[in-house]
Write an enzyme that holds these catalytic residues in place. Structure first.
Site, PDB file in Angstrom:
ATOM      1  N   HIS A 442       0.840  -1.209   0.000  1.00 49.54           N
ATOM      2  CA  HIS A 442       0.000   0.000   0.000  1.00 49.54           C
ATOM      3  C   HIS A 442       0.866   1.246   0.000  1.00 49.54           C
ATOM      4  O   HIS A 442       2.022   1.228   0.412  1.00 49.54           O
ATOM      5  CB  HIS A 442      -0.993  -0.013   1.150  1.00 49.54           C
ATOM      6  CG  HIS A 442      -0.444   0.270   2.508  1.00 49.54           C
ATOM      7  ND1 HIS A 442      -0.436   1.534   3.062  1.00 49.54           N
ATOM      8  CD2 HIS A 442       0.082  -0.543   3.456  1.00 49.54           C
ATOM      9  CE1 HIS A 442       0.066   1.482   4.291  1.00 49.54           C
ATOM     10  NE2 HIS A 442       0.391   0.236   4.550  1.00 49.54           N
ATOM     11  N   ASP A 453       6.258   2.433   7.324  1.00 48.67           N
ATOM     12  CA  ASP A 453       4.910   1.979   6.993  1.00 48.67           C
ATOM     13  C   ASP A 453       4.200   3.047   6.170  1.00 48.67           C
ATOM     14  O   ASP A 453       3.798   4.077   6.721  1.00 48.67           O
ATOM     15  CB  ASP A 453       4.135   1.699   8.279  1.00 48.67           C
ATOM     16  CG  ASP A 453       2.736   1.166   8.035  1.00 48.67           C
ATOM     17  OD1 ASP A 453       2.423   0.802   6.891  1.00 48.67           O
ATOM     18  OD2 ASP A 453       1.959   1.122   9.002  1.00 48.67           O
ATOM     19  N   GLU A 490      -5.175   1.450   2.630  1.00 48.64           N
ATOM     20  CA  GLU A 490      -4.927   0.325   3.544  1.00 48.64           C
ATOM     21  C   GLU A 490      -5.051   0.749   4.992  1.00 48.64           C
ATOM     22  O   GLU A 490      -5.580   0.004   5.830  1.00 48.64           O
ATOM     23  CB  GLU A 490      -3.523  -0.246   3.279  1.00 48.64           C
ATOM     24  CG  GLU A 490      -3.208  -1.537   4.029  1.00 48.64           C
ATOM     25  CD  GLU A 490      -2.589  -1.325   5.408  1.00 48.64           C
ATOM     26  OE1 GLU A 490      -2.350  -2.327   6.104  1.00 48.64           O
ATOM     27  OE2 GLU A 490      -2.351  -0.167   5.807  1.00 48.64           O
ATOM     28  N   GLU A 491      -4.550   1.945   5.309  1.00 45.14           N
ATOM     29  CA  GLU A 491      -4.477   2.352   6.708  1.00 45.14           C
ATOM     30  C   GLU A 491      -5.845   2.461   7.374  1.00 45.14           C
ATOM     31  O   GLU A 491      -6.000   2.172   8.559  1.00 45.14           O
ATOM     32  CB  GLU A 491      -3.722   3.676   6.832  1.00 45.14           C
ATOM     33  CG  GLU A 491      -2.249   3.604   6.465  1.00 45.14           C
ATOM     34  CD  GLU A 491      -1.427   2.771   7.446  1.00 45.14           C
ATOM     35  OE1 GLU A 491      -2.008   2.162   8.362  1.00 45.14           O
ATOM     36  OE2 GLU A 491      -0.206   2.733   7.296  1.00 45.14           O
ATOM     37  N   ASP A 519       4.345  -4.944   3.373  1.00 47.71           N
ATOM     38  CA  ASP A 519       3.795  -3.696   3.901  1.00 47.71           C
ATOM     39  C   ASP A 519       4.957  -2.880   4.452  1.00 47.71           C
ATOM     40  O   ASP A 519       5.494  -1.991   3.783  1.00 47.71           O
ATOM     41  CB  ASP A 519       2.751  -4.031   4.966  1.00 47.71           C
ATOM     42  CG  ASP A 519       1.984  -2.813   5.463  1.00 47.71           C
ATOM     43  OD1 ASP A 519       2.527  -1.704   5.409  1.00 47.71           O
ATOM     44  OD2 ASP A 519       0.842  -2.988   5.926  1.00 47.71           O
ATOM     45  N   HIS A 601       8.713   4.678  15.453  1.00 48.48           N
ATOM     46  CA  HIS A 601       7.586   5.572  15.772  1.00 48.48           C
ATOM     47  C   HIS A 601       6.427   5.292  14.820  1.00 48.48           C
ATOM     48  O   HIS A 601       6.157   6.052  13.888  1.00 48.48           O
ATOM     49  CB  HIS A 601       8.030   7.024  15.683  1.00 48.48           C
ATOM     50  CG  HIS A 601       9.057   7.411  16.698  1.00 48.48           C
ATOM     51  ND1 HIS A 601      10.403   7.135  16.536  1.00 48.48           N
ATOM     52  CD2 HIS A 601       8.944   8.041  17.890  1.00 48.48           C
ATOM     53  CE1 HIS A 601      11.070   7.592  17.582  1.00 48.48           C
ATOM     54  NE2 HIS A 601      10.210   8.134  18.426  1.00 48.48           N
TER      55      HIS A 601
END
Length: 807
Positions: A442, A453, A490-491, A519, A601
């Site tokens: 994503h 991410d 996606e999130e 991912d 983080h």
């Protein structure tokens, strides 16, 4: 308490709606390209013989039909064979056809399998990965607000050599932040309420980290959180797990009407809010506690980011609070793709009705300290309550509720709209059109950065595509079709991938061999993977081919440095719809940190390019490494004539999954529990025998194919045998799809794998059985025992099917 969420349509140009994918038929496959030359010479000798004996009709065929087929090579939109639509989609029917061998010479090349492996191993480059990361992390790219990145990604893939790359649009119900507030209020005797502490709800701007100070940086908020303005006492709820709330109820802590103060960790954040809501709490505040950062904390002597590897105190984990274990995807269109004009349902089946916000531990400190001395101490509720890392800063971790003179005011205003989201889909056509391998990552992030991410995966994917493009330019033609996907949304809840899968279920059922997901590609040095057991062998063997950036022992591979643990598939990333909705064996992999690594983080502004290049993956060596693993695993599955799966691993895994369930069933007070799973045990034994036989047959066939010097597809019996075995491998996972779905969450249809009902991220095996046992339901145990047994027997019969005798 909370405001309604109107369905507002965001305006966007119609030109953004483009066809998904175009597929053409190409000529039959060969295992190794150089070996094609001998077959080509053989083919031409046959051609000459045929031409000598040809009739006038054959001459007409040569003049008119073959040139048209040959012209197809340069025209993607003009296939030699007609397409038949799958329902309303633009896909053709993908049966393996026999193509005119007279045109076959045009597909030969000098790219062998060994050449391909060499290209895919040597092409991924640290500098290139760094370049892609810089681009993706240079500005906000929230879901539904990243069209320019979708267009850039598409154009890059075309530049790399995948001309059939397109943007695919879905219209999805989603929220964006308007405003929020969290204030601790205090009331003195006979006085009005006053603000004791006003939370900043912001992350500090750091001079060293440029993206932390962007003017258009994204506020802290929760995806799918409810709007609301609530004021009440509050209660510390530990991690907000099902067990934590049971502990609070057992301790007679008042929950109804209060606000939950919860730590991140343990389970998916949306399920924390779900359980608070079910217990009639009216809001949720979630923070990250440094007690979960392992040994890398300020208490242990490490400096906080950016001066050191410890957590930046103002960091905030954004994220979705959708009820992921109920259903992913657009909450208004479960099971249906979110296309224009679709009938929508209310969203509240899988989204909260109470407001929630995320905060930093800096903002949590005053709230936690204000509970000191009120209610039981956390340590009295059990060991899992003793992990708080703020004791040195004056927090005693009392439960509360907060005293009558204190109250928490939580304000959360969200704008809910229906807006376009953009997947980028690329296609590399293979010579077997009904066997397809899909690669996905994503693109959207909660922040301007997202270096870990998802954009460590995005950078790696670009390197995979670039590597495949180089092979294509050298003349490689893949055996199986490859689909490349850069997902949006996606999130929020796996939006782009879920809607795409829901639209193309018939085609995926007919063609999909595997889905390979990355991912978070790299945020640390430790290789991690979860996979369907069918893929375990291929994944393990692939890691033996890739050198680890960790060369403390010269020449050691990723396999050498890896724990070899492969987790079961849960949820939390884009493999979910493939694995749990359709039954496509999937893998999710990447490099992660551990409790001694610099703190990552997660979903914070500090998941930035600066953090990545300073602490996460300096030099981007692990970015390049995950790209190599991904590309080589793709090659292994795409290019092996007999699909490189192992059914025995699957059958053994199923027996292992059943063992703890059977032990729990045997311990039920009702003795009938001991017999509920007997039939399933027997059927799994049969499945193991059938799987061993299939793998043995596949091994023999693979040897025959290797000995055929590339001529296996011209041997009708051998080609048919290979196809028969491949069809069994391709559809084995699909045998465990139960169309009615799991109880209470019918979107999930796989009877072996699903996210845990109260974990979300972590996988549950045999979820129907486990949930029946959790509910102490003997009826449910027998029901799901019977359903799974029937599906296993169907799988056994499919594996044991013999080909019809030749006439």
């Amino acid at each position: 308490m909370s405001s309604p969420r109107p369905h507002v349509i965001a305006q966007h140009p119609d030109s953004e709606r483009t066809p998904l994918i175009k597929v053409v038929h190409t000529y039959p496959p060969y295992e190794h390209q150089r070996k094609r030359r001998s077959c080509v010479r053989y083919c031409f000798s046959c051609v000459l013989s045929i031409l000598l004996l040809a009739t006038v009709a054959v001459s007409i065929l040569l003049v008119f039909v073959i040139p048209e087929c040959r012209s197809h090579k340069s025209s993607f939109k003009k296939p030699c064979t007609p397409k038949r639509p799958f329902g309303s989609t633009s896909f053709g029917t993908f049966g393996l056809a026999l193509y005119p061998f007279l045109g076959f010479a045009e597909t030969t090349s000098d790219v062998t399998y060994d050449d391909l492996i060499a290209i895919l191993s040597s092409t991924p480059d640290e500098e290139k990965a760094m370049e892609w990361s810089k681009y993706y992390t240079s500005g906000p790219h929230l879901a539904g607000k990243n069209l320019s990145q979708a267009e850039w990604t598409r154009d890059k893939w075309v530049e790399f050599g995948v001309p059939q790359s397109e943007i695919v649009t879905y219209e999805i119900y989603v929220n964006y932040p308007v405003s929020s507030r969290l204030a601790l209020l205090e009331q003195s005797e006979n006085e009005a309420w006053k603000v004791k502490y006003e939370a900043s709800l912001k992350e500090d701007v750091l001079e060293e980290d440029a993206t932390s100070g962007l003017a258009d940086r994204i506020p802290t908020f929760h995806g799918y959180s409810a709007s609301g303005n609530v004021t009440a006492s509050y209660v510390f709820c530990n991690y907000g797990t099902l067990k934590d709330f049971e502990d609070l109820v057992a301790a007679n802590v008042t929950l109804e009407g209060n606000i939950a103060l919860i730590k991140y960790g343990g389970i998916f954040r949306g399920l924390k809010v779900k359980r608070a809501q079910e217990l009639k709490m009216i809001g949720a505040v979630i923070y990250t506690d440094p007690g979960d950062d392992g040994s890398v904390t300020e208490d242990e002597g490490d400096e906080a980011y950016p001066d050191g590897p410890a957590r930046q105190p103002s960091s905030v984990q954004r994220g979705s609070v959708q009820f992921l274990s109920v259903a992913p995807g657009d909450p208004t269109t479960p099971g249906v793709p979110s296309k224009p004009g679709v009938v929508r349902s209310p969203a509240n089946a899988s989204t909260p009705s109470i407001p929630s916000i995320p905060i930093s531990y800096t903002d949590a400190l005053p709230l936690l300290k204000a509970l000191n001395g009120y209610g039981p101490e956390a340590a009295t509720l059990g060991e899992s309550w003793m992990k708080g890392g703020l004791r040195k800063q004056g927090v005693k971790y009392n439960i509360g509720p907060s005293p009558p003179e204190l109250a928490l005011n939580l304000v959360n205003e969200q704008d809910y709209v229906i807006t376009p989201m953009w997947n980028v889909i690329g296609v590399i056509n293979g010579t077997i059109p009904d066997e397809v391998v899909i690669l996905g990552n994503h693109r959207d992030a909660w922040v301007a950065g997202g270096a870990g991410d998802p954009n460590s995966g995005s950078a790696a994917m670009n390197e995979v595509v670039r590597s495949l493009g180089i092979a294509l330019k050298k003349g490689w033609r893949p055996l199986r079709t490859i689909v490349l996907a850069s997902w949006d949304g996606e999130e929020y809840g796996l939006l782009g991938s879920t809607e795409w899968v829901e639209e193309y279920v018939p085609w995926l059922n007919a063609t999909a061999v595997a889905y390979l997901n990355v991912d978070v590609g790299s945020v640390g040095p430790n290789f991690k993977a979860s996979a369907a057991p069918l893929l375990n062998k291929a994944l393990i063997e692939t890691t033996k081919l890739v050198l680890s950036p960790n060369q403390t022992v010269a020449g050691q591979t990723v396999y050498d440095t890896w724990s070899k643990h492969i987790s079961t598939m849960g949820s939390g990333s884009d493999f979910t719809a493939f694995q749990d909705y359709v039954g496509i064996p999937s893998v999710d992999m990447g490099f992660a940190g551990d409790r001694t690594s610099p703190v990552y983080h997660y979903h914070s502004n500090y998941d930035s390019f600066y953090w990545m290049n300073t602490y996460g993956d300096p030099g981007f060596h692990y970015h390049a490494t995950i790209a190599r693993i991904w590309a080589l695993l793709t090659a292994r599955i795409v290019e092996t004539p007999v699909i490189d799966f192992n059914a025995t691993d699957y059958a053994i895994a199923l027996q292992g999954y059943l063992k703890p369930v059977k032990e729990r069933a045997d311990d039920l007070e009702n003795p009938a529990g001991k017999f509920a799973l007997t039939g399933l045990e027997i059927s799994l034994g049969r499945l193991l025998n059938a799987s061993i036989s299939l793998d043995a047959e596949a091994e023999v066939l693979a040897a025959k194919v290797a000995a055929s010097a590339g001529r296996w597809q011209w041997d009708a019996d051998l080609a048919q045998a290979v196809r028969k075995v491949n069809n069994k491998y391709k559809t084995l996972e699909r045998q465990f799809i139960y169309k009615k779905g799991l109880d209470g969450r019918s979107w999930y249809k796989h009877v072996v794998f699903a996210p845990g009902l109260w974990t979300g991220y972590a996988g549950a095996t045999f979820p129907g059985l486990v949930e029946a046992l959790d509910a102490v339901s003997l009826k449910g145990l027998y029901k799901w025992g019977g359903i799974i047994t029937g599906l296993v027997i169907d799988a056994v019969e499919m594996l044991e099917t013999k080909p019809a005798p030749a006439v």
